[in-house]
Design a protein around this motif. Structure first.
Motif, PDB file in Angstrom:
ATOM      1  N   SER A  82      56.858  43.294  70.076  1.00  0.00           N
ATOM      2  CA  SER A  82      56.894  42.920  68.659  1.00  0.00           C
ATOM      3  C   SER A  82      56.005  43.870  67.846  1.00  0.00           C
ATOM      4  CB  SER A  82      56.423  41.480  68.466  1.00  0.00           C
ATOM      5  OG  SER A  82      55.039  41.371  68.744  1.00  0.00           O
ATOM      6  N   PHE A  83      56.341  44.011  66.579  1.00  0.00           N
ATOM      7  CA  PHE A  83      55.648  44.969  65.725  1.00  0.00           C
ATOM      8  C   PHE A  83      55.515  44.395  64.327  1.00  0.00           C
ATOM      9  CE2 PHE A  83      56.129  49.481  63.680  1.00  0.00           C
ATOM     10  CZ  PHE A  83      54.822  49.420  63.251  1.00  0.00           C
ATOM     11  N   THR A  84      54.277  44.115  63.926  1.00  0.00           N
ATOM     12  CA  THR A  84      53.986  43.628  62.576  1.00  0.00           C
ATOM     13  C   THR A  84      53.083  44.631  61.878  1.00  0.00           C
ATOM     14  OG1 THR A  84      54.113  41.296  63.238  1.00  0.00           O
ATOM     15  CG2 THR A  84      52.938  41.786  61.212  1.00  0.00           C
ATOM     16  N   SER A  85      53.492  45.057  60.687  1.00  0.00           N
ATOM     17  CA  SER A  85      52.647  45.975  59.908  1.00  0.00           C
ATOM     18  C   SER A  85      52.185  45.253  58.646  1.00  0.00           C
ATOM     19  CB  SER A  85      53.408  47.257  59.548  1.00  0.00           C
ATOM     20  OG  SER A  85      54.547  46.973  58.773  1.00  0.00           O
ATOM     21  N   ILE A  86      50.881  45.157  58.491  1.00  0.00           N
ATOM     22  CA  ILE A  86      50.277  44.511  57.324  1.00  0.00           C
ATOM     23  C   ILE A  86      49.761  45.599  56.393  1.00  0.00           C
ATOM     24  CG2 ILE A  86      48.410  42.995  56.560  1.00  0.00           C
ATOM     25  CD1 ILE A  86      48.684  41.475  59.185  1.00  0.00           C
ATOM     26  N   PHE A  87      50.113  45.496  55.124  1.00  0.00           N
ATOM     27  CA  PHE A  87      49.735  46.528  54.155  1.00  0.00           C
ATOM     28  C   PHE A  87      49.305  45.896  52.846  1.00  0.00           C
ATOM     29  CE2 PHE A  87      54.048  45.477  53.111  1.00  0.00           C
ATOM     30  CZ  PHE A  87      54.152  45.651  51.736  1.00  0.00           C
ATOM     31  N   SER A  88      48.642  46.676  52.024  1.00  0.00           N
ATOM     32  CA  SER A  88      48.195  46.199  50.721  1.00  0.00           C
ATOM     33  C   SER A  88      48.391  47.287  49.673  1.00  0.00           C
ATOM     34  CB  SER A  88      46.707  45.811  50.769  1.00  0.00           C
ATOM     35  OG  SER A  88      46.217  45.521  49.472  1.00  0.00           O
ATOM     36  N   LYS A  89      48.980  46.916  48.559  1.00  0.00           N
ATOM     37  CA  LYS A  89      49.140  47.870  47.466  1.00  0.00           C
ATOM     38  C   LYS A  89      47.820  48.136  46.754  1.00  0.00           C
ATOM     39  CE  LYS A  89      54.026  46.798  46.714  1.00  0.00           C
ATOM     40  NZ  LYS A  89      55.064  46.295  45.780  1.00  0.00           N
ATOM     41  N   ARG A 122      50.975  34.574  67.294  1.00  0.00           N
ATOM     42  CA  ARG A 122      51.625  33.372  67.812  1.00  0.00           C
ATOM     43  C   ARG A 122      53.128  33.553  67.940  1.00  0.00           C
ATOM     44  NH1 ARG A 122      48.074  28.773  64.561  1.00  0.00           N
ATOM     45  NH2 ARG A 122      46.363  28.722  66.087  1.00  0.00           N
ATOM     46  N   ARG A 123      53.724  34.259  66.979  1.00  0.00           N
ATOM     47  CA  ARG A 123      55.163  34.504  67.073  1.00  0.00           C
ATOM     48  C   ARG A 123      55.488  35.327  68.317  1.00  0.00           C
ATOM     49  NH1 ARG A 123      54.786  34.947  61.442  1.00  0.00           N
ATOM     50  NH2 ARG A 123      54.457  37.204  61.561  1.00  0.00           N
ATOM     51  N   THR A 124      54.653  36.305  68.592  1.00  0.00           N
ATOM     52  CA  THR A 124      54.865  37.126  69.778  1.00  0.00           C
ATOM     53  C   THR A 124      54.708  36.304  71.046  1.00  0.00           C
ATOM     54  OG1 THR A 124      54.095  39.120  68.662  1.00  0.00           O
ATOM     55  CG2 THR A 124      54.041  39.138  71.066  1.00  0.00           C
ATOM     56  N   ALA A 125      53.683  35.454  71.077  1.00  0.00           N
ATOM     57  CA  ALA A 125      53.447  34.621  72.253  1.00  0.00           C
ATOM     58  C   ALA A 125      54.618  33.670  72.494  1.00  0.00           C
ATOM     59  CB  ALA A 125      52.149  33.835  72.082  1.00  0.00           C
ATOM     60  N   GLN A 126      55.159  33.103  71.422  1.00  0.00           N
ATOM     61  CA  GLN A 126      56.295  32.186  71.560  1.00  0.00           C
ATOM     62  C   GLN A 126      57.524  32.916  72.086  1.00  0.00           C
ATOM     63  OE1 GLN A 126      56.572  30.607  67.595  1.00  0.00           O
ATOM     64  NE2 GLN A 126      54.822  29.234  67.861  1.00  0.00           N
ATOM     65  N   THR A 127      57.730  34.137  71.616  1.00  0.00           N
ATOM     66  CA  THR A 127      58.862  34.929  72.096  1.00  0.00           C
ATOM     67  C   THR A 127      58.705  35.247  73.570  1.00  0.00           C
ATOM     68  OG1 THR A 127      59.157  35.923  69.907  1.00  0.00           O
ATOM     69  CG2 THR A 127      60.155  37.063  71.776  1.00  0.00           C
ATOM     70  N   SER A 128      57.467  35.572  73.992  1.00  0.00           N
ATOM     71  CA  SER A 128      57.206  35.888  75.389  1.00  0.00           C
ATOM     72  C   SER A 128      57.489  34.689  76.279  1.00  0.00           C
ATOM     73  CB  SER A 128      55.749  36.332  75.573  1.00  0.00           C
ATOM     74  OG  SER A 128      55.487  37.524  74.865  1.00  0.00           O
TER      75      SER A 128
END
Length: 278
Positions: free
Chosen positions: A213-220, A262-268
């Motif tokens: 899984s890949f989550t990218s957090i960014f801020s303008k 948590r989303r990644t853990a649930q997918t696993s």
């Protein structure tokens, strides 16, 4: 370091360095630190008021490796670690005292660290990387999906590592000069303009394995890097309102990190149940 020293492929067309005055937005770090302090006080009050039997936190399955950004060390993610541990995660330091060396060497060090954690816990590891730490995490995830179940990047300009503030460029310049003077363990010109830079950049552009899984957090509001370079085309992108440095401690950002983990853990867990992978 002049702009000519930085390889042109690190600053592709369509991206730009933040304006000189953009760094002033990093002043919101004070408010973000205050927000974290208030949040921590609230959590302690909740724990004290809860019955003793209800104070234990359920331990999450996947261990989490925290990787600091450029010129930072593990201590920069102390608040992140405390918050994740309060949510039941086993967090691990990268053993990077200051992220100022060759990126290939740092990646090799992190890979060895991941191997030891995976063996100890008998599972793949999730990585949370801040800025440069996120770019290192992405490269490792591509090379070693057997060790990594997911990554969360915070303000990591993967699409254009050169799209950073000139103040950061000045820091790179100092490291290169010290390296030329013979001080070992520091970033050299090869790391920003040679084969080392190209290999690191190309690894960060390769497709992510389907089961990582890949989550990218960014801020303008990011005053250090161009936020557009932080939004990976295949990542689950989350926009926050925080400074670049403040992403490591703002409780609102940490909530998104926890949700992603948590989303990644649930997918696993689902994949294990289906007999796909562990």
């Amino acid at each position: 370091m002049s702009t000519s020293t930085l390889a042109s492929f690190l600053l592709p067309e369509g991206f730009a360095r933040p304006a000189v005055a953009a760094v002033l937005r990093e002043g919101s770090l004070v408010a973000e630190a205050g927000r974290y302090a208030l949040h921590s006080v609230g959590q302690r009050r909740e724990r004290r008021s809860a019955p003793y039997t209800g104070r234990q936190t359920t331990r999450e399955a996947d261990p989490v490796l925290l990787v600091p950004g450029f010129m930072a060390g593990d201590s920069s993610l102390t608040f992140m670690s405390r918050s994740l541990r309060a949510q039941g995660y086993r967090t691990y330091r990268s053993h990077i005292r200051a992220n100022v060396g060759c990126t290939l060497n740092a990646a090799a060090q992190l890979e060895a660290r991941l191997e030891s954690i995976a063996i100890r816990r008998g599972s793949r590891v999730q990585i949370v990387g801040h800025s440069l730490g996120g770019m290192l995490a992405r490269g490792i995830a591509v090379r070693r999906p057997d060790l990594v179940s997911g990554i969360v990047t915070l303000g990591s300009p993967m699409l254009a590592p050169g799209a950073h503030h000139r103040a950061l460029t000045a820091g790179v310049d100092v490291l290169i000069r010290l390296s030329r003077a013979g001080i070992p363990g520091l970033m050299s010109e090869e790391c920003v303009a040679g084969g080392c830079a190209r290999q690191s950049f190309e690894e960060s552009q390769e497709p992510m394995p389907h089961d990582v899984s890949f989550t990218s957090i960014f801020s303008k509001r990011d005053g250090i890097v161009d936020w557009r370079a932080c939004v990976g085309p295949t990542a689950h992108a989350i926009e926050v309102t925080a400074s670049h440095i403040g992403m490591a401690l703002d409780p609102r950002v940490i909530d998104h990190v926890v949700g992603s983990l948590r989303r990644t853990a649930q997918t696993s867990v689902l994949e294990v149940d289906r007999g796909v992978s562990a």
